[in-house]
Design an enzyme around this catalytic site. Structure first.
Site, PDB file in Angstrom:
ATOM      1  N   GLU A 199      20.661  11.812   0.437  1.00  0.00           N
ATOM      2  CA  GLU A 199      20.345  13.240   0.477  1.00  0.00           C
ATOM      3  C   GLU A 199      20.181  13.703   1.919  1.00  0.00           C
ATOM      4  O   GLU A 199      19.546  13.019   2.731  1.00  0.00           O
ATOM      5  CB  GLU A 199      19.037  13.522  -0.287  1.00  0.00           C
ATOM      6  CG  GLU A 199      18.662  14.997  -0.316  1.00  0.00           C
ATOM      7  CD  GLU A 199      17.426  15.307  -1.146  1.00  0.00           C
ATOM      8  OE1 GLU A 199      16.664  14.376  -1.465  1.00  0.00           O
ATOM      9  OE2 GLU A 199      17.224  16.491  -1.466  1.00  0.00           O
ATOM     10  N   GLU A 203      10.540  10.014  -8.689  1.00  0.00           N
ATOM     11  CA  GLU A 203      11.876  10.419  -8.217  1.00  0.00           C
ATOM     12  C   GLU A 203      12.259   9.530  -7.038  1.00  0.00           C
ATOM     13  O   GLU A 203      11.439   9.266  -6.161  1.00  0.00           O
ATOM     14  CB  GLU A 203      11.819  11.884  -7.770  1.00  0.00           C
ATOM     15  CG  GLU A 203      13.071  12.347  -7.054  1.00  0.00           C
ATOM     16  CD  GLU A 203      12.954  13.773  -6.498  1.00  0.00           C
ATOM     17  OE1 GLU A 203      12.132  14.575  -6.996  1.00  0.00           O
ATOM     18  OE2 GLU A 203      13.687  14.066  -5.540  1.00  0.00           O
TER      19      GLU A 203
HETATM   20  C1  LIG Z   1      14.837  19.201  -6.409  1.00  0.00           C
HETATM   21  O1  LIG Z   1      16.043  18.524  -6.113  1.00  0.00           O
HETATM   22  C2  LIG Z   1      16.080  17.762  -4.917  1.00  0.00           C
HETATM   23  C3  LIG Z   1      17.409  17.077  -4.854  1.00  0.00           C
HETATM   24  O2  LIG Z   1      18.423  18.023  -4.859  1.00  0.00           O
HETATM   25  C4  LIG Z   1      14.927  16.771  -4.854  1.00  0.00           C
HETATM   26  O3  LIG Z   1      14.897  16.113  -3.628  1.00  0.00           O
HETATM   27  C5  LIG Z   1      13.629  17.523  -5.097  1.00  0.00           C
HETATM   28  O4  LIG Z   1      12.549  16.641  -5.061  1.00  0.00           O
HETATM   29  C6  LIG Z   1      13.711  18.203  -6.452  1.00  0.00           C
HETATM   30  N1  LIG Z   1      12.455  18.831  -6.799  1.00  0.00           N
HETATM   31  C7  LIG Z   1      12.001  18.814  -8.042  1.00  0.00           C
HETATM   32  C8  LIG Z   1      10.736  19.576  -8.256  1.00  0.00           C
HETATM   33  O5  LIG Z   1      12.569  18.236  -8.947  1.00  0.00           O
END
Ligand SMILES: *[C@@H]1O[C@H](CO)[C@@H](O)[C@H](O)[C@H]1NC(C)=O
Ligand SMILES: *[C@@H]1O[C@H](CO)[C@@H](O)[C@H](O)[C@H]1NC(C)=O
Ligand SMILES: *[C@@H]1O[C@H](CO)[C@@H](O)[C@H](O)[C@H]1NC(C)=O
Ligand SMILES: *[C@@H]1O[C@H](CO)[C@@H](O)[C@H](O)[C@H]1NC(C)=O
Ligand SMILES: *[C@@H]1O[C@H](CO)[C@@H](O)[C@H](O)[C@H]1NC(C)=O
Length: 318
Positions: free
Chosen positions: A142, A137
């Site tokens: 953010e 990710e």
């Molecule tokens: C959930 O969403 C946020 C962004 O809104 C992100 O930073 C976070 O890592 C996400 N967690 C998962 C488990 O996807």
């Protein structure tokens, strides 16, 4: 004539070399901006928050996604419905994932004039692989509540790091190192985080200065992310052949020296979402916001600034 001809040949040759770098492969702009996205609907699967994401049809009907007179895409929250009488109220919002994915060898540019802010508001412009956290990710824009400085992060399986403070210097990035371990189990999924030093990189400061552009370069040296305030966007950034090698030091860098990115990142979907309350805003609520996060959710005017205004989003590959 002969000399001119040679000069022309040389100029063409070098221009071709410089341009061979990137080709525009995904272009989200104007009336077609929302055509190739998947709308996630329902509650937020990833945090116990106070939001209700809408289907494409619902979001269009409620005006949560639209294209304004300037040709910019608006992605917003419901700021009309009064939820103060409903203890389980979830405020309508948007969570969209690009149908097309982004892989190594890409440059992703997102230009916006506004990004969501306000007490309880948790927006993100980010990318995620198919399986989390195995496919990685990348959080490009953010933060939460009334913050005005953006944060950049990776979240991964175990073994991917940002270089340590000792390994970091002014040629790597201009941002402030906050945490180095990208592993999702470390420090409750904090991620490896770099803070933008500019108070105009998020929230009210971003909007009042006309926003700017985020450029993310993903190549075989890792990830480099630039934030350019409106007044200092490089001339070639919005062209058909942007060339990051001519840009200044990135705001955040995640080099392969500390993270073997081919191992930790699969093809990524691009995501815009706006969440409300949940872990991140709640843990950073006071002192910038008063009381409890949930006190804000029912009052629609608390969400008047909870919108993205996106001039364009482009993906180049090469
Ligand atoms: C959930 O969403 C946020 C962004 O809104 C992100 O930073 C976070 O890592 C996400 N967690 C998962 C488990 O996807
Ligand atoms: C994108 O995916 C959604 C389903 O997830 C589909 O409804 C939509 O038609 C797709 N758009 C394009 C342009 O392929
Ligand atoms: C700065 O840090 C980077 C990444 O750790 C390293 O490759 C580079 O050699 C360093 N430069 C200087 C001048 O120390
Ligand atoms: C990290 O990811 C694993 C695998 O999906 C998951 O079981 C775990 O709950 C995650 N931990 C955190 C703190 O997000
Ligand atoms: C809602 O937010 C928009 C900006 O997204 C603003 O123009 C409008 O005045 C706000 N209030 C209402 C009641 O729509």
């Amino acid at each position: 004539m002969y000399t001119l001809g040679l000069l022309w040949l040389a100029a063409t040759f070098f221009t071709t070399l410089a341009r061979a770098a990137f080709t525009l492969t995904q272009n989200y702009q104007g009336q077609s901006f929302f055509d190739a996205w998947t709308f996630l609907s329902g509650v937020d699967g990833n945090s116990s928050s106070n939001v209700l994401y809408q289907t494409r049809e619902q979001a269009l009907q409620k005006g949560l996604v639209s294209v304004n007179a300037a040709g910019h895409a608006i992605i917003k929250m419901d700021n009309i419905t009064d939820g103060t009488k409903n203890p389980t109220f979830g405020r309508s919002s948007v969570y969209i994932l690009s149908n097309a994915t982004v892989s190594a060898g890409s440059l992703v540019i997102m230009d916006a004039t506004a990004m969501p802010f306000g007490c309880s508001v948790w927006p993100a412009f980010w990318m995620q692989g198919q399986v989390w956290p195995a496919d990685g990710e990348i959080d490009i824009a953010e933060n939460v509540n009334l913050e005005t400085k953006n944060q950049y992060a990776l979240h991964t399986a175990q073994g991917c790091m940002h270089p340590s403070a000792e390994q970091t210097n002014a040629t790597l990035e201009t941002g402030t190192l906050i945490s180095t371990d990208c592993f999702n189990e470390t420090n409750y999924n904090q991620g490896c985080l770099v803070g933008d030093p500019s108070p105009n990189s998020f929230g009210a400061g971003f909007k009042s200065t006309g926003g700017g552009a985020f450029a993310t370069l993903w190549d075989d040296t890792g990830f480099k992310i630039w934030f350019f305030p409106r007044a200092s966007i490089p001339a070639d950034l919005s062209s058909d052949s942007p060339n990051p090698s001519g840009w200044s030091t990135p705001t955040a860098s995640f080099p392969t020296s500390a993270c073997d990115t081919p191992n930790f990142f699969g093809p990524q979907s691009i995501i815009f979402n706006i969440n409300v309350c949940g872990s991140y805003p709640e843990s950073n609520f006071n002192p910038s916001c008063p009381g409890k996060c949930q006190d804000f959710v029912g009052v629609p005017s608390n969400y008047d600034n909870a919108y993205f205004e996106v001039s364009y989003l482009r993906v180049f590959t090469g």
